[in-house]
Design a protein around this motif. Structure first.
Motif, short mmCIF file in Angstrom:
data_model
loop_
_atom_site.label_atom_id
_atom_site.label_comp_id
_atom_site.label_asym_id
_atom_site.label_seq_id
_atom_site.Cartn_x
_atom_site.Cartn_y
_atom_site.Cartn_z
N VAL A 79 0.85 -1.19 0.00
CA VAL A 79 0.00 0.00 0.00
C VAL A 79 0.89 1.24 0.00
O VAL A 79 1.75 1.43 0.87
CB VAL A 79 -0.94 0.01 1.22
N ALA A 80 0.68 2.09 -1.02
CA ALA A 80 1.48 3.31 -1.15
C ALA A 80 0.87 4.47 -0.39
O ALA A 80 1.42 5.58 -0.40
CB ALA A 80 1.63 3.67 -2.63
N GLY A 81 -0.25 4.25 0.25
CA GLY A 81 -0.92 5.30 1.00
C GLY A 81 -2.41 5.23 0.80
O GLY A 81 -2.93 4.38 0.07
N ILE A 82 -3.14 6.12 1.45
CA ILE A 82 -4.59 6.22 1.31
C ILE A 82 -4.93 7.59 0.75
O ILE A 82 -4.50 8.62 1.29
CB ILE A 82 -5.29 6.00 2.67
N ASP A 83 -5.65 7.61 -0.34
CA ASP A 83 -6.04 8.87 -0.96
C ASP A 83 -7.06 9.57 -0.06
O ASP A 83 -8.15 9.03 0.16
CB ASP A 83 -6.63 8.61 -2.35
#
Length: 936
Positions: free
Chosen positions: A456-460
């Motif tokens: 997971v590259a992050g949460i938008d």
């Protein structure tokens, strides 16, 4: 001798070859008595010493002559064999009363491993099914996931002597469930010698090969009479890819796709992220039929196959072992002891197919993912091919083991020479079912596919979706059976039901004398309990399985009842039959149910060849065990989102474009009251010639206070009307709809529905049933017999809520596709007890086509499919004494369901109405029967 000349005349006409008696009876009579009945003569009676009893369907009084007030239809074991029926379920589903549609082995989802039937288009539980006049426990799995029903798929054919069908109300004799009728499966009662039977069969189009072996034996050892049977049955599965109609879709269906919704929340579908190398890595899947698929004007492509949905079973793999033992011991001239045991173990394997075996990001936040580079919102979707599941999808078969048992221990006899008879027994009927399903732990399967998507590259913050740098090449690559097994486990489910019942009956066939004959009287009292248990698997309860919920719950209730019956031959031409019964059900921390039902029957014989009959009866069914004992239960089901269709799709193609899977939470109600009914029949039987019998009966059934699980479709329609301003937003309907439907804050799609059981619905049916039988006089060419049966549904009206417009189920295809009428006939021939043959046909009336039951009867293209007619033929040969050889061909002309282009145009699998029709095709069977010594 018969007290009524017309009764004797009718019995003579109807007991000829291939004719069934108006009086449905099972007599454990002597061989001489049985033989005299076969010759059309009254049975020989031993009034002084015989302890043999007559089991009369629909009556407490052991007097066959009273049964003409209630229409009774009987099919014998010989008829079942001649017509090619393979199971009790086939017998009842081929009855002209069975105009309703029911799920079975070819309807994926609930009840794929069970069999039932629907009389008059009503719920199967409204017909009471008995075994030798005794109740059968309900099946542990629920009908459609919501209601009780009786599974008749595990009753062995070899034990059946005949089946009686009594249309209309029967609660005044039998209690709960006898609303639309009573079915009494009567087993063999006596045998002297042994008989072995072997049958093998196969379908000409492939799959479903089956074998059956049965052995029966019986003998009287002094005062002890013994009868035993054993049956073995084996059946191979049949797969949808084995039939031309279902082997391939009209155009490819998704195998692997990356749906692209562009940027932002709730955006329209833009297209697909194209698979690397044009699906070359997946090309070997689904028997090398997976290719790139383009859907202009959408951008990109996905990997698809026309065989994606064809790897499901429509005939279950099955194996069963069944046995029955009957013991009768004459203690003295006035008392007989008896005991009966039936046990049937059945294992079935089946699968709903690849359509139910897939992965998507449903468990991830918002049910979507986001490409961290392009910020496009994506929905990855992956179906597992048979090569990935392993063993050509055999590894994906669900296994169901079922043990059905029924045992009674009792005594009967006479109080000296007083004319009073008595019977007392204890009954235990039970069924224990276990399922072993190959399912996917959510963490394991989500983890496997998230490893393909990358960390997971992050949460938008704008969408709430997890962002990834997807490895598209890995996602569009095949997985090995070992990888598939890494996120698949076998999950156990248990269902257990039983009935305990202690019953005592006293009766007198000659209580006092009237001008028309002797009055009969009977009185019974009974008590016991009923149980249903379906403990939830912890993996299901804790939501640890991907895309899976389950039904759970359990409890017991006590039951007590008392009933009477009085038969009054007032005049030689007029007989009245009166019966009444009180039932009481009690549960802990719930409302008790007490119900009195009654029945008044009349027989009028203006002259010797005519009988006019009628009855009025009240009936009831106690609340389903599931409706009052349901625990934390849920299921996934497809529902149409009419609100989104109106706001986003212009109210066009709602079912096709806005139908999605949602979780249904089913909630119980311990304050439910019984469903009530009132029915009446009026009919006639006419025997104008010695070999001819004609009958016709009208039946009206009115049901009220019907228990229903709220309709998810109706709830979605009401909610849409509320949100669109078509109903007052502050009304009770709208407030309940808002509270019961949960929508996603991101996509506004419905995700959860809460549904309750309520006493709310009303239902009415009117029908006419007619039967004609004629036996030609024997000639040098042999003996011919013909029989015709017909049932026409004149009315089937359903009112879901008080105050709403009743729905005509015969003309509104949005609610029902049941058959309006059904007809069957048989032409039989025999020659010198050496050769015999029978041609049987069954005609099903036109039913609504796909467009009609999907969009309504006025939508362009709506209409009806043509009638469907099937023919079965059999021929038998007796080369030597005691040996019978038979050839049976079902569906002689290999008829497939009527062509319905709407299914293929909409790509709705399996491309025909699998509740109304089947794709079995022609079946050829061979059978050999050999009798050893003695006689039946």
């Amino acid at each position: 001798m018969s007290k009524h000349p017309i009764a004797a005349a009718i019995l003579v006409a109807l007991s000829l070859t291939l004719a069934t008696s108006l009086q449905a009876q099972t007599a454990t009579q002597s061989q001489d008595s049985a033989a005299s009945q076969d010759n059309g003569q009254p049975p020989i009676k031993n009034q002084t010493k015989s302890l043999d009893t007559v089991i009369v369907s629909g009556s407490l009084i052991n007097n066959a002559q009273i049964q003409t007030a209630t229409p009774t239809y009987t099919i014998t074991a010989q008829d079942m064999k001649a017509r090619g029926f393979n199971s009790v379920a086939e017998v009842l589903q081929n009855s002209v009363f069975a105009t309703g549609t029911v799920p079975g082995s070819q309807t994926p989802g609930f009840n794929q491993g069970s069999q039932t039937f629907s009389f008059y288009g009503l719920n199967p539980e409204y017909t009471l099914t008995l075994l030798d006049g005794k109740p059968i426990t309900q099946f542990g799995q629920l009908y459609g996931g919501v209601g009780d029903f009786t599974n008749i798929g595990n009753i062995p054919m070899s034990i059946v002597d005949h089946i009686d069908i009594l249309p209309g109300g029967g609660s005044s004799i039998y209690g709960s469930q006898a609303i639309s009728g009573v079915v009494n499966i009567v087993t063999k009662q006596h045998m002297d010698g042994a008989e072995a039977s072997v049958r093998t069969g196969r379908y000409s189009l492939g799959g479903g090969a089956n074998q059956r072996l049965s052995v029966s034996f019986g003998h009287q050892f002094g005062k002890l009479d013994v009868l035993g049977t054993f049956e073995f049955f084996n059946q191979s599965p049949a797969w949808y890819y084995q039939r031309d109609l279902t082997t391939a879709a009209p155009r490819p269906i998704i195998v692997a796709a990356m749906w692209d919704y562009g940027t932002g929340v709730g955006g329209p579908l833009q297209g697909f992220v194209p698979p690397p190398n044009g699906c070359g890595a997946l090309s070997n899947l689904f028997a090398q039929t997976t290719t790139p698929v383009y859907r202009p004007p959408l951008s990109g492509s996905y990997c698809g196959s026309r065989k994606t949905f064809s790897y499901g079973t429509f005939i279950n793999q099955a194996r069963s072992y069944s046995s029955m033992l009957k013991l009768r011991y004459n203690l003295n001239d006035y008392v007989r002891l008896y005991g009966d045991v039936l046990a049937s173990w059945q294992q079935q394997k089946f699968t709903a197919g690849i359509a139910y075996n897939w992965w998507g990001p449903n468990d991830l936040p918002g049910g979507m993912i986001e490409d961290a580079t392009t910020h496009h919102v994506l929905f990855p979707e992956r179906f597992f091919a048979p090569e990935e599941v392993g063993n050509n999808n055999y590894n994906g078969l669900l296994r169901q083991d079922d043990l059905m048992y029924q045992a009674d221990l009792g005594a009967n006899g006479r109080f000296g020479d007083s004319g009073w008879n008595w019977d007392v027994y204890f009954l235990r009927s039970g069924e224990r079912t276990t399922d072993l399903s190959p399912l996917h732990p959510a963490a394991a399967m989500d983890g496997f596919f998230e490893s393909l998507l990358g960390p997971v590259a992050g949460i938008d913050p704008n969408t709430g979706y997890n962002m990834y740098h997807p490895n598209y090449a890995a996602f569009f690559s095949p997985i090995t059976p070992a990888q598939y097994a890494s996120f698949t486990i076998n999950v156990n489910a248990l269902y257990n039901t039983w009935i305990n019942n202690l019953r005592g009956t006293v009766s007198n066939d000659s209580l006092f004398h009237l001008p028309g004959g002797d009055a009969g009287f009977a009185w019974l009292v009974e008590g016991g309990n009923q149980a249903w248990y379906n403990p939830v698997n912890p993996l299901v309860a804790n939501g640890l399985l991907w895309g899976n919920t389950g039904v759970s719950g359990g409890g017991q209730r006590d039951h007590y009842a008392s009933a009477f019956q009085l038969n009054l031959p007032v005049l030689s031409q007029l007989t009245l039959d009166l019966s009444g019964r009180t039932d009481r059900y009690t549960i802990k921390n719930g409302s008790p149910n007490t119900k009195f039902t009654y029945k008044i029957g009349i027989e009028y014989r203006p002259f010797d060849t005519l009988l006019v009959r009628g009855n009025y009866a009240t009936g009831f069914i106690a609340p389903d065990m599931s409706s009052i004992f349901l625990g934390p239960s849920g299921q996934y089901s497809n529902v149409t989102d009419y609100y989104l269709c109106a706001t986003q799709g212009g109210n066009q193609n709602c079912t096709a474009n806005y139908t999605d899977g949602v979780k249904l939470n089913v909630l119980p109600n311990k304050k439910l009251q019984p469903t009530n009914s009132a029915s009446w029949t009026l009919g006639t039987v006419w025997a104008p010639l010695r070999n001819l019998s004609l009958s016709a009966d009208f039946l009206h059934i009115a049901i009220n206070n019907e228990i229903q699980l709220q309709s998810s479709d109706m709830l979605m329609r009401q909610e849409a009307q509320c949100r669109l301003g078509q109903l007052p937003s502050d009304s009770a309907i709208c407030q309940n709809a808002y509270a019961q439907i949960t929508r996603s804050p991101y996509t506004d799609q419905a995700t959860n529905l809460n549904l309750y059981y309520v006493n709310i619905a009303n239902e009415i049916t009117d029908s006419v049933t007619a039967e004609a039988k004629y036996v030609f006089d024997p000639s040098r060419l042999g003996t011919f017999a013909v029989q015709l049966d017909y049932n026409d549904m004149l009315k089937h009206q359903f009112q879901e809520y008080p105050g709403t417009t009743p729905i005509n189920q015969l003309t509104n295809p949005l609610w029902s596709t049941e058959f309006k009428d059904a007809a069957s006939g048989s032409l039989s021939w025999s020659w010198h007890d050496t050769l015999r043959s029978s041609l049987y046909w069954h005609r099903y009336s036109p039913t609504p086509n796909y467009v009609a039951f999907t969009y309504g009867p006025t939508y362009p293209g709506a209409g009806h499919l043509p009638p469907w007619m099937l023919y079965n033929w059999s021929v038998g040969f007796t080369p030597v004494k005691n040996l019978d050889l038979s050839l049976m061909i079902n569906n002689v002309f290999n008829k497939m369901p009527p062509n319905d282009p709407g299914y293929r145009k909409s790509r709705t699998f399996p491309y025909f109405n699998n509740y109304n029709y089947n794709i079995y095709g022609r079946q050829v069977m061979l059978q050999a029967d050999y009798r050893f010594g003695g006689g039946r």
